[in-house]
Design a protein around this motif. Structure first.
Motif, PDB file in Angstrom:
ATOM      1  N   UNK A 158       0.817  -1.214   0.000  1.00 26.78           N
ATOM      2  CA  UNK A 158       0.000   0.000   0.000  1.00 26.78           C
ATOM      3  C   UNK A 158       0.849   1.261   0.000  1.00 26.78           C
ATOM      4  N   UNK A 159       1.937   1.270   0.770  1.00 25.82           N
ATOM      5  CA  UNK A 159       2.711   2.512   0.935  1.00 25.82           C
ATOM      6  C   UNK A 159       4.159   2.211   1.294  1.00 25.82           C
ATOM      7  N   UNK A 160       5.106   3.043   0.822  1.00 25.36           N
ATOM      8  CA  UNK A 160       6.506   2.907   1.239  1.00 25.36           C
ATOM      9  C   UNK A 160       6.815   3.676   2.520  1.00 25.36           C
ATOM     10  N   UNK A 161       5.841   4.389   3.069  1.00 24.29           N
ATOM     11  CA  UNK A 161       6.076   5.208   4.254  1.00 24.29           C
ATOM     12  C   UNK A 161       6.447   4.334   5.455  1.00 24.29           C
ATOM     13  N   UNK A 162       7.224   4.878   6.388  1.00 26.98           N
ATOM     14  CA  UNK A 162       7.708   4.077   7.517  1.00 26.98           C
ATOM     15  C   UNK A 162       6.597   3.718   8.507  1.00 26.98           C
ATOM     16  N   UNK A 163       6.766   2.594   9.168  1.00 29.15           N
ATOM     17  CA  UNK A 163       5.880   2.225  10.271  1.00 29.15           C
ATOM     18  C   UNK A 163       6.364   2.978  11.512  1.00 29.15           C
ATOM     19  N   UNK A 164       5.565   3.921  11.965  1.00 29.78           N
ATOM     20  CA  UNK A 164       5.944   4.765  13.092  1.00 29.78           C
ATOM     21  C   UNK A 164       5.523   4.178  14.434  1.00 29.78           C
ATOM     22  N   UNK A 165       4.352   3.519  14.436  1.00 30.67           N
ATOM     23  CA  UNK A 165       3.803   3.008  15.687  1.00 30.67           C
ATOM     24  C   UNK A 165       3.252   1.599  15.480  1.00 30.67           C
ATOM     25  N   UNK A 166       3.441   0.749  16.478  1.00 26.62           N
ATOM     26  CA  UNK A 166       2.759  -0.535  16.557  1.00 26.62           C
ATOM     27  C   UNK A 166       1.980  -0.525  17.865  1.00 26.62           C
ATOM     28  N   UNK A 167       0.656  -0.550  17.751  1.00 29.49           N
ATOM     29  CA  UNK A 167      -0.226  -0.422  18.906  1.00 29.49           C
ATOM     30  C   UNK A 167      -0.832  -1.781  19.222  1.00 29.49           C
ATOM     31  N   UNK A 168      -0.715  -2.216  20.459  1.00 23.82           N
ATOM     32  CA  UNK A 168      -1.385  -3.439  20.909  1.00 23.82           C
ATOM     33  C   UNK A 168      -2.598  -3.076  21.743  1.00 23.82           C
ATOM     34  N   UNK A 169      -3.757  -3.615  21.365  1.00 23.54           N
ATOM     35  CA  UNK A 169      -4.987  -3.277  22.076  1.00 23.54           C
ATOM     36  C   UNK A 169      -5.128  -4.012  23.399  1.00 23.54           C
ATOM     37  N   UNK A 170      -4.383  -5.108  23.580  1.00 28.76           N
ATOM     38  CA  UNK A 170      -4.355  -5.822  24.862  1.00 28.76           C
ATOM     39  C   UNK A 170      -3.342  -6.956  24.762  1.00 28.76           C
ATOM     40  N   UNK A 171      -3.247  -7.745  25.811  1.00 32.93           N
ATOM     41  CA  UNK A 171      -2.131  -8.679  25.967  1.00 32.93           C
ATOM     42  C   UNK A 171      -2.307 -10.012  25.249  1.00 32.93           C
ATOM     43  N   UNK A 172      -3.483 -10.373  24.814  1.00 35.95           N
ATOM     44  CA  UNK A 172      -3.715 -11.741  24.336  1.00 35.95           C
ATOM     45  C   UNK A 172      -2.817 -12.099  23.157  1.00 35.95           C
ATOM     46  N   UNK A 173      -2.321 -13.346  23.143  1.00 35.48           N
ATOM     47  CA  UNK A 173      -1.283 -13.731  22.180  1.00 35.48           C
ATOM     48  C   UNK A 173      -1.696 -13.643  20.724  1.00 35.48           C
ATOM     49  N   UNK A 174      -2.994 -13.814  20.422  1.00 30.03           N
ATOM     50  CA  UNK A 174      -3.420 -13.724  19.025  1.00 30.03           C
ATOM     51  C   UNK A 174      -3.320 -12.299  18.485  1.00 30.03           C
ATOM     52  N   UNK A 175      -3.099 -11.316  19.374  1.00 29.60           N
ATOM     53  CA  UNK A 175      -3.000  -9.913  18.965  1.00 29.60           C
ATOM     54  C   UNK A 175      -1.574  -9.365  18.977  1.00 29.60           C
TER      55      UNK A 175
END
Length: 314
Positions: free
Chosen positions: A94-111
Motif C-alpha cells: 500500500x505505501x513505502x512510508x515508515x511504520x511509526x507506531x505498533x499499537x497493541x490493544x491488549x495482551x492476548x497472544x493472538x493480537x
C-alpha cells in the motif's frame, strides 16, 4: 469496499510501491492475505473465526493499519511472526512510508505475537500502562501455548513490550491524521486500549467488542459491560472490533454484546443463588443466545468458568 489480496510472494515489494490509491486493486493468488480498505487510508485484515484449541493458526483476530502523510500506525499484529510478516508485506503493498507506531490493544497472544515482524522498522510500540508487566508475567505460559498450537510457525515469535504506554489517554500524530487512544479499566483484560482515527471517525475497540463471534471475558464481566456502555458515546461513524466484521451499525453491535453479557451475568448469579454448581451453569447460562454467536458452546463455557468463582463472593 475494496479488497487487497496480498501474499507472501510480495516480499520483493517491501520498500517499493506507491500510495494507497494507486495500489488498491492489487490481486495475488496462492497464500492469500486479504486486507480490506474500510476508510481513506485505513485497512483491516479480518482473522478467521477459529477456536484457539481447534484449528488455530495465529490468524483469528482483526489486525489493521492506518496510513498518514508521515507514516503508518499498526493496530495489533496477529498471533505469530509469520502473520506479522504477512501484515508488514501488505503495508508495503500500500505505501513505502515508515511504520511509526505498533499499537497493541491488549495482551492476548493472538493480537501481539506478530510484533517482532516490525522490529527492523524501529517503531514506537504502544500499549496499556499495565501491558509490559502483564506480558512478562505471562511470557512462559504464552510461549508454551504458542509452541503447542503453532509448532514451526511459533519460531521467531516473541513478546515485544511497549516503549510508550497509555495510562489514561494519548494522542499519536501520523501527519495529517491523529489517533486518540484510551486506556480502559479492567474489562476484557486488565490491558485494554481502544483508539479512534479522528480523520475517518473509525473506532478500533480491540476485544472490548466482538461481532458474530461469542464475546470473551478474561477479567471482569461487569467492567466489560460498563466499558461497552461508555463506548456508545464515541463520535465514531464505524467500528472495527477485535473479532468479526467492521460495521457502521456499531451501536447495535455494542448492544448485542451487552445483551449477551448481561444475560450471562444474570444467569450465573441465578445458578449460584440456587446452588446449582458451575458445571450446571456452563450448560444453562445464556443458553438463549446460542444461535446468535459463532463458537458459542466452547466460548460460553469458558466465560462461565471465568466469572463464576468471583461472583460467588459478591
Amino acid at each position: 469496499m475494496r479488497i487487497l489480496m496480498i501474499t507472501m510472494s510480495l516480499l520483493s515489494l517491501i520498500g517499493c510501491g506507491g500510495m494507497a490509491s494507486s495500489q488498491a486493486n492489487a490481486q495475488a493468488s496462492n497464500e492469500d492475505f486479504a486486507v480490506e480498505r474500510v476508510a481513506d487510508g485505513t485497512y483491516v485484515h479480518h482473522g478467521k473465526h477459529l477456536d484457539i484449541d481447534a484449528g488455530y493458526q495465529g490468524d483469528i483476530c482483526n489486525i489493521s493499519f492506518i496510513v498518514g502523510s508521515k507514516g503508518v500506525a499498526v493496530i495489533d499484529t496477529g498471533g505469530s511472526l509469520k502473520v506479522g510478516k504477512q501484515l508488514r508485506e501488505a503495508i508495503r503493498k500500500v505505501t513505502p512510508l515508515p511504520v511509526l507506531y505498533v499499537i497493541n490493544t491488549h495482551v492476548h497472544p493472538d493480537h501481539v505475537y506478530g510484533n517482532a515482524a516490525f522490529l527492523a522498522d524501529k517503531p514506537v510500540f504502544v500499549g496499556h500502562d499495565k501491558l509490559a508487566n502483564t506480558m512478562e508475567l505471562r511470557r512462559d505460559q504464552y510461549a508454551k501455548l504458542n509452541e503447542k498450537l503453532l509448532h514451526e510457525d511459533a519460531k521467531g515469535s516473541d513478546l515485544i513490550k511497549p516503549t510508550l504506554t497509555v495510562k489514561d489517554t494519548l494522542t499519536l500524530d501520523l501527519g495529517d491524521r491523529k489517533l486518540e487512544l484510551t486506556a480502559h479499566p479492567v474489562a476484557h483484560t486488565n490491558t485494554d486500549v481502544s483508539l479512534i482515527d479522528v480523520k475517518t471517525s473509525t473506532l478500533f475497540t480491540g476485544d472490548l467488542l466482538f461481532i458474530e463471534r461469542t464475546p470473551v471475558v478474561e477479567a471482569d464481566i461487569k467492567g466489560l459491560i460498563a466499558e461497552l456502555e461508555k463506548l456508545k458515546s464515541s463520535p465514531a461513524k464505524q467500528v472495527v472490533p477485535g473479532h468479526g466484521p467492521f460495521t457502521k451499525d456499531w451501536l447495535a453491535a455494542l448492544s448485542n454484546a451487552q445483551r449477551y453479557l448481561n444475560l450471562l451475568l444474570a444467569d450465573v448469579r441465578a445458578s449460584i443463588k440456587k446452588n446449582e454448581g458451575m458445571e450446571k451453569a456452563m450448560e444453562t447460562a445464556a443458553a438463549s443466545e446460542k444461535d446468535k454467536w459463532q463458537l458459542f458452546d466452547v466460548a460460553n463455557r469458558r466465560n462461565v468458568n471465568t466469572i463464576y468463582p468471583g461472583l460467588e463472593w459478591e
